[in-house]
Design an enzyme around this catalytic site. Structure first.
Site, PDB file in Angstrom:
ATOM      1  N   ASP A  44       0.834  -1.200   0.000  1.00 48.71           N
ATOM      2  CA  ASP A  44       0.000   0.000   0.000  1.00 48.71           C
ATOM      3  C   ASP A  44       0.872   1.254   0.000  1.00 48.71           C
ATOM      4  O   ASP A  44       1.531   1.557   0.988  1.00 48.71           O
ATOM      5  CB  ASP A  44      -0.900   0.005   1.252  1.00 48.71           C
ATOM      6  CG  ASP A  44      -1.842   1.186   1.266  1.00 48.71           C
ATOM      7  OD1 ASP A  44      -2.963   1.052   0.736  1.00 48.71           O
ATOM      8  OD2 ASP A  44      -1.465   2.256   1.790  1.00 48.71           O
ATOM      9  N   TYR A  49       3.187   9.758  -0.788  1.00 47.77           N
ATOM     10  CA  TYR A  49       4.247   9.190   0.058  1.00 47.77           C
ATOM     11  C   TYR A  49       5.632   9.393  -0.590  1.00 47.77           C
ATOM     12  O   TYR A  49       6.651   9.206   0.066  1.00 47.77           O
ATOM     13  CB  TYR A  49       4.051   7.689   0.318  1.00 47.77           C
ATOM     14  CG  TYR A  49       2.763   7.308   1.028  1.00 47.77           C
ATOM     15  CD1 TYR A  49       1.911   8.264   1.571  1.00 47.77           C
ATOM     16  CD2 TYR A  49       2.396   5.976   1.161  1.00 47.77           C
ATOM     17  CE1 TYR A  49       0.726   7.900   2.209  1.00 47.77           C
ATOM     18  CE2 TYR A  49       1.219   5.599   1.801  1.00 47.77           C
ATOM     19  CZ  TYR A  49       0.390   6.574   2.315  1.00 47.77           C
ATOM     20  OH  TYR A  49      -0.774   6.199   2.940  1.00 47.77           O
ATOM     21  N   LYS A  74      -2.610   5.761  -4.471  1.00 46.52           N
ATOM     22  CA  LYS A  74      -3.716   6.704  -4.223  1.00 46.52           C
ATOM     23  C   LYS A  74      -3.464   8.040  -4.914  1.00 46.52           C
ATOM     24  O   LYS A  74      -2.311   8.446  -5.070  1.00 46.52           O
ATOM     25  CB  LYS A  74      -3.853   6.964  -2.710  1.00 46.52           C
ATOM     26  CG  LYS A  74      -3.770   5.714  -1.863  1.00 46.52           C
ATOM     27  CD  LYS A  74      -3.917   6.000  -0.385  1.00 46.52           C
ATOM     28  CE  LYS A  74      -3.630   4.748   0.439  1.00 46.52           C
ATOM     29  NZ  LYS A  74      -2.219   4.551   0.788  1.00 46.52           N
ATOM     30  N   HIS A 107      -7.530   9.584  -2.080  1.00 43.87           N
ATOM     31  CA  HIS A 107      -6.859   9.614  -0.778  1.00 43.87           C
ATOM     32  C   HIS A 107      -7.667  10.342   0.301  1.00 43.87           C
ATOM     33  O   HIS A 107      -7.644   9.979   1.469  1.00 43.87           O
ATOM     34  CB  HIS A 107      -5.483  10.279  -0.932  1.00 43.87           C
ATOM     35  CG  HIS A 107      -4.479   9.858   0.076  1.00 43.87           C
ATOM     36  ND1 HIS A 107      -3.136   9.776  -0.191  1.00 43.87           N
ATOM     37  CD2 HIS A 107      -4.608   9.483   1.372  1.00 43.87           C
ATOM     38  CE1 HIS A 107      -2.495   9.381   0.897  1.00 43.87           C
ATOM     39  NE2 HIS A 107      -3.361   9.200   1.859  1.00 43.87           N
TER      40      HIS A 107
END
Ligand SMILES: NC(=O)c1ccc[n+]([C@@H]2O[C@H](COP(=O)([O-])OP(=O)(O)OC[C@H]3O[C@@H](n4cnc5c(N)ncnc54)[C@H](OP(=O)(O)O)[C@@H]3O)[C@@H](O)[C@H]2O)c1
Length: 288
Positions: A44, A49, A74, A107
């Site tokens: 994930d 990120y 996401k 998200h």
């Protein structure tokens, strides 16, 4: 490891590996490679990120067929809207070095996420994504979305752990056919989660660790978990939840730990919405 069948028939692992806050490229690649070696197949990540390329490199280190993996990423709030989400999807795919995604998620419930959803429905129908979903959608927004789309979300990824159990929300998701997935299943270790006496006692009873009890509590209620760790021994520990079951009494003891409010993210608070938008200034996003 058990799998669960989503509302479109796709099988998804009940446990995966999360990489939030593993922003160092080398550390992320190494952690994901170690996680795959330990047995994780669901990874994930998210565009926000800043580690999709590292995740992609780690996947390619292993001689594991693409079909065995279940890769999630996401679209963040600056990637909302039909055009922006289409572009974001292909950018993520390229960074990961993949030609399709297993799961693509909105998200945050902010911005033009209806436009994003139309783009995701198209990509889904074209076979570029096997399942589509959302994160952090509270019940009102989730129900409204379900009323206005042609593909019902397969997943709602939400903060869920023993301090924030969200039973009524889970009931609604079950009614709508939306599979819940728990992010921060340990509340990132905050509020003394690992040293809580209840978990220590229950862990002792089964010869398990508090972390294993916490994860088992979630999956035993049909909620997918995606714990994060950069330590190989903890990655393996967190996978050791498939050979025991908590009894009714233990489940009741954990139920009593519910604080009824988020430990990490409350999208109803103006300060939190500001924080989420403020993240757009973070170097990870300005460098995208
Ligand atoms: N959709 C969203 O909005 C959203 C938001 C947050 C997170 N997520 C996803 O959910 C994943 C998990 O959430 P999270 O990373 O925020 O928090 P988490 O998994 O609840 O907690 C991670 C923390 O727990 C520690 N830990 C892990 N296993 C442990 C063990 N067995 N014993 C003791 N400590 C342990 C880790 O330390 P070490 O790494 O040092 O071992 C890390 O500090 C993320 O990585 C991300 O993929 C999604």
């Amino acid at each position: 490891m058990e799998t669960i069948r989503l509302n479109n028939g796709v099988e998804m692992p009940m446990e995966g590996f999360g990489v939030f806050q593993v922003t160092d490229e080398t550390q992320c690649e190494q952690a994901v490679a170690e996680a795959i070696g330990a047995g994780y197949r669901l990874i994930d990540t998210a565009s926000s990120y800043g580690n999709e390329e590292a995740v992609g490199r780690a996947i390619r280190q292993w001689n594991v067929s693409r079909e065995e993996f279940f890769i999630t990423t996401k679209a963040y709030i600056h990637q909302m809207g039909y055009e922006a989400t289409k572009a974001a999807f292909f950018q993520s795919l390229e960074k990961l070095g993949l030609d399709y995604l297993d799961l693509y998620l909105i998200h945050m419930p902010f911005g033009d996420y209806y436009g994003s959803w139309r783009a995701m429905e198209e990509l889904y129908r074209e076979g570029k994504i096997r399942a589509i979903g959302v994160c952090n959608f509270l019940p009102d927004r989730l129900l409204d979305l379900c009323k206005n789309v042609t593909v019902t979300p397969q997943i709602n990824q939400i903060e869920r752990h023993p301090h924030y159990q969200r039973e009524e929300e889970l009931d609604l998701m079950r009614e709508l056919g939306v599979q819940p997935q728990a992010w921060a299943p340990f509340a990132e270790g905050m509020k003394g989660m690992f040293t809580e006496p209840v978990f220590q006692e229950i862990a002792g009873k089964y010869g398990k660790t508090p972390a294993q009890v916490i994860l088992r509590w979630n999956v035993q209620q049909g909620v997918i978990v995606i714990p994060k760790s950069v330590h190989p021994e903890r990655m393996r520990e967190n996978l050791g939840i498939w050979d025991f079951a908590l009894d009714g009494e233990d489940m009741e003891r954990i139920k009593a730990l519910d604080l009824g409010c988020p430990s990490m993210l409350d999208t109803r608070k103006v300060s939190e919405v500001r924080r989420v938008y403020g993240y757009l200034e973070h170097p990870v996003l300005t460098s995208l």
